[in-house]
Motif scaffolding. Sequence first.
Motif, PDB file in Angstrom:
ATOM      1  N   TRP A 171       0.875  -1.156  -0.032  1.00  0.00           N
ATOM      2  CA  TRP A 171      -0.093  -0.093  -0.088  1.00  0.00           C
ATOM      3  C   TRP A 171       0.395   1.333  -0.028  1.00  0.00           C
ATOM      4  O   TRP A 171       0.397   2.385  -0.457  1.00  0.00           O
ATOM      5  N   ALA A 210       3.253   1.874  -0.758  1.00  0.00           N
ATOM      6  CA  ALA A 210       4.623   1.703  -2.784  1.00  0.00           C
ATOM      7  C   ALA A 210       3.673   2.184  -3.263  1.00  0.00           C
ATOM      8  O   ALA A 210       3.845   2.996  -4.238  1.00  0.00           O
ATOM      9  N   LEU A 211       2.275   2.164  -3.109  1.00  0.00           N
ATOM     10  CA  LEU A 211       1.583   2.213  -4.279  1.00  0.00           C
ATOM     11  C   LEU A 211       1.308   4.227  -4.758  1.00  0.00           C
ATOM     12  O   LEU A 211       0.956   4.851  -4.874  1.00  0.00           O
ATOM     13  N   VAL A 263       4.874   5.917  -5.036  1.00  0.00           N
ATOM     14  CA  VAL A 263       5.325   5.962  -5.814  1.00  0.00           C
ATOM     15  C   VAL A 263       4.361   6.714  -7.159  1.00  0.00           C
ATOM     16  O   VAL A 263       4.387   7.575  -7.472  1.00  0.00           O
ATOM     17  N   SER A 264       2.756   6.701  -6.716  1.00  0.00           N
ATOM     18  CA  SER A 264       1.698   7.271  -7.658  1.00  0.00           C
ATOM     19  C   SER A 264       1.921   8.912  -7.271  1.00  0.00           C
ATOM     20  O   SER A 264       2.698   9.719  -7.965  1.00  0.00           O
ATOM     21  N   VAL A 267       5.969  10.797  -8.206  1.00  0.00           N
ATOM     22  CA  VAL A 267       6.598  10.277  -9.649  1.00  0.00           C
ATOM     23  C   VAL A 267       5.269  11.016 -10.293  1.00  0.00           C
ATOM     24  O   VAL A 267       5.789  12.076 -11.359  1.00  0.00           O
ATOM     25  N   GLY A 268       4.137  11.431 -10.077  1.00  0.00           N
ATOM     26  CA  GLY A 268       3.191  12.141 -10.181  1.00  0.00           C
ATOM     27  C   GLY A 268       3.173  13.904  -9.864  1.00  0.00           C
ATOM     28  O   GLY A 268       2.960  14.668 -10.638  1.00  0.00           O
ATOM     29  N   LEU A 297       6.443  14.138 -12.396  1.00  0.00           N
ATOM     30  CA  LEU A 297       5.381  15.027 -13.490  1.00  0.00           C
ATOM     31  C   LEU A 297       4.947  16.302 -14.308  1.00  0.00           C
ATOM     32  O   LEU A 297       4.779  16.815 -15.189  1.00  0.00           O
ATOM     33  N   LEU A 335       7.694  -4.494  -4.189  1.00  0.00           N
ATOM     34  CA  LEU A 335       7.904  -2.888  -4.709  1.00  0.00           C
ATOM     35  C   LEU A 335       7.983  -3.378  -6.053  1.00  0.00           C
ATOM     36  O   LEU A 335       7.790  -1.545  -6.741  1.00  0.00           O
ATOM     37  N   PRO A 355       4.546  -1.989  -8.281  1.00  0.00           N
ATOM     38  CA  PRO A 355       4.215  -0.099  -8.126  1.00  0.00           C
ATOM     39  C   PRO A 355       4.930   1.010  -8.988  1.00  0.00           C
ATOM     40  O   PRO A 355       4.727   1.834  -9.827  1.00  0.00           O
ATOM     41  N   GLY A 387       4.309   3.023 -11.936  1.00  0.00           N
ATOM     42  CA  GLY A 387       5.073   4.890 -11.874  1.00  0.00           C
ATOM     43  C   GLY A 387       6.269   4.998 -12.928  1.00  0.00           C
ATOM     44  O   GLY A 387       5.609   5.509 -13.947  1.00  0.00           O
ATOM     45  N   MET A 424       3.868   5.472 -15.812  1.00  0.00           N
ATOM     46  CA  MET A 424       2.960   6.931 -16.509  1.00  0.00           C
ATOM     47  C   MET A 424       4.089   7.158 -16.282  1.00  0.00           C
ATOM     48  O   MET A 424       3.950   8.454 -16.813  1.00  0.00           O
ATOM     49  N   VAL A 449       2.304   9.958 -19.544  1.00  0.00           N
ATOM     50  CA  VAL A 449       3.059  11.401 -19.325  1.00  0.00           C
ATOM     51  C   VAL A 449       4.007  12.325 -20.049  1.00  0.00           C
ATOM     52  O   VAL A 449       3.645  13.715 -20.377  1.00  0.00           O
ATOM     53  N   ASN A 482       3.018  14.998 -22.265  1.00  0.00           N
ATOM     54  CA  ASN A 482       3.303  16.643 -22.166  1.00  0.00           C
ATOM     55  C   ASN A 482       4.624  17.314 -23.568  1.00  0.00           C
ATOM     56  O   ASN A 482       4.506  17.918 -23.362  1.00  0.00           O
ATOM     57  N   ASP A 522      -2.627  16.003 -17.373  1.00  0.00           N
ATOM     58  CA  ASP A 522      -1.738  15.179 -17.179  1.00  0.00           C
ATOM     59  C   ASP A 522      -2.028  15.063 -15.772  1.00  0.00           C
ATOM     60  O   ASP A 522      -1.882  13.352 -15.447  1.00  0.00           O
ATOM     61  N   PHE A 572      -1.696   4.838 -14.576  1.00  0.00           N
ATOM     62  CA  PHE A 572      -1.203   4.514 -13.078  1.00  0.00           C
ATOM     63  C   PHE A 572      -1.805   3.142 -12.708  1.00  0.00           C
ATOM     64  O   PHE A 572      -1.999   1.647 -12.269  1.00  0.00           O
ATOM     65  N   MET A 588      -1.291  -0.637 -13.208  1.00  0.00           N
ATOM     66  CA  MET A 588      -1.398  -1.801 -11.607  1.00  0.00           C
ATOM     67  C   MET A 588      -2.661  -2.686 -11.890  1.00  0.00           C
ATOM     68  O   MET A 588      -2.292  -4.022 -11.551  1.00  0.00           O
ATOM     69  N   PRO A 591      -4.916  -4.734  -3.115  1.00  0.00           N
ATOM     70  CA  PRO A 591      -5.801  -3.350  -2.789  1.00  0.00           C
ATOM     71  C   PRO A 591      -6.591  -3.030  -4.421  1.00  0.00           C
ATOM     72  O   PRO A 591      -7.382  -3.345  -4.659  1.00  0.00           O
TER      73      PRO A 591
END
Lengths: 151, 125
Positions: A50, A52-53, A56-57, A60-61, A64, B24, B27, B31, B34, B38, B42, B56, B64, B68, B81
């Motif tokens: 969880w 890491a999810l 990372v999102s 990294v988001g 960007l 790890l 994800p 990433g 993604m 993105v 861009n 974006d 993402f 996943m 999840p």
Amino acid sequence: MGRYSVAYDVTTLPSEELINPVVTALFPVMVKVQRDPVKRTEIYLSVLYWSALLCVSTSVGICLVGDDMVDLVLGPKWVDVKPLVPWLALSFGLVAMSSNVYAALDSTGRASTSAGLQWIRLIGLAAIVLPVAYYFKDLEKIAMSRFWALC
Amino acid sequence: MTPTLFFTLAKALEIPIREILMTLVWPIISGLVMAAVVGGANSVIPFHGPPRLAIDIALGGLTFTSAMMALWFLRGRPAGPEAQFWQRLPIVSVVVDVAARSVTQTQNSPWPATEPASQWLKQRA
């Protein structure tokens, strides 16, 4: 320092708000299962996934969309912080993703190991970031060195 | 220094380090996907500011999540999840139903045309 501090706040806020409840909840749960290695491993890996999810999102988001986000959130007077955003976002992603390690060690009675790791991290960061700050006197390079020190 | 933390924890709590790395890696792959999508978008979007930020964020979230879910399917749909997301988002099942139905009907699949794809997938799992 003001620019670095503002950039740090903006880039870490989303990750921090999402990850803190996860890490806070880990401690009492790990305490409950500390004598059951199988369950303990299962719970820790679930929380790590969880974390890491989320980390990372968000990191990294933010890395960007940093340019546009700074324009929108801080306005045109803060364009100087744009180069710092990707490095600080990724740095905090790493810090947040691994923050559950301390909770896991503390909750299983290994507080000294946890404290030792925090000291090692602090000394390692100081050993890399301080010379860069002294030599270059450049905020972007400091942010970069912070990221590479955490890798 | 971050790997040091995980190595120490793995040793202290007797968790195989491979398990931590495999937790790890998914994800991180998502990433990277993604970032590629993105970043690529861009480079071709000619404008800046809030409109590009909105595009974006939407594109990043979608990419993402899709990455996943795709990796989750490839891994054999383990509990986690993604499984909760899959169960709580009926619209995804509907889209998969329609897409899978259009594909399998042209390939003489054993999946009966009257059965929802999500049900069929559950039975096969």
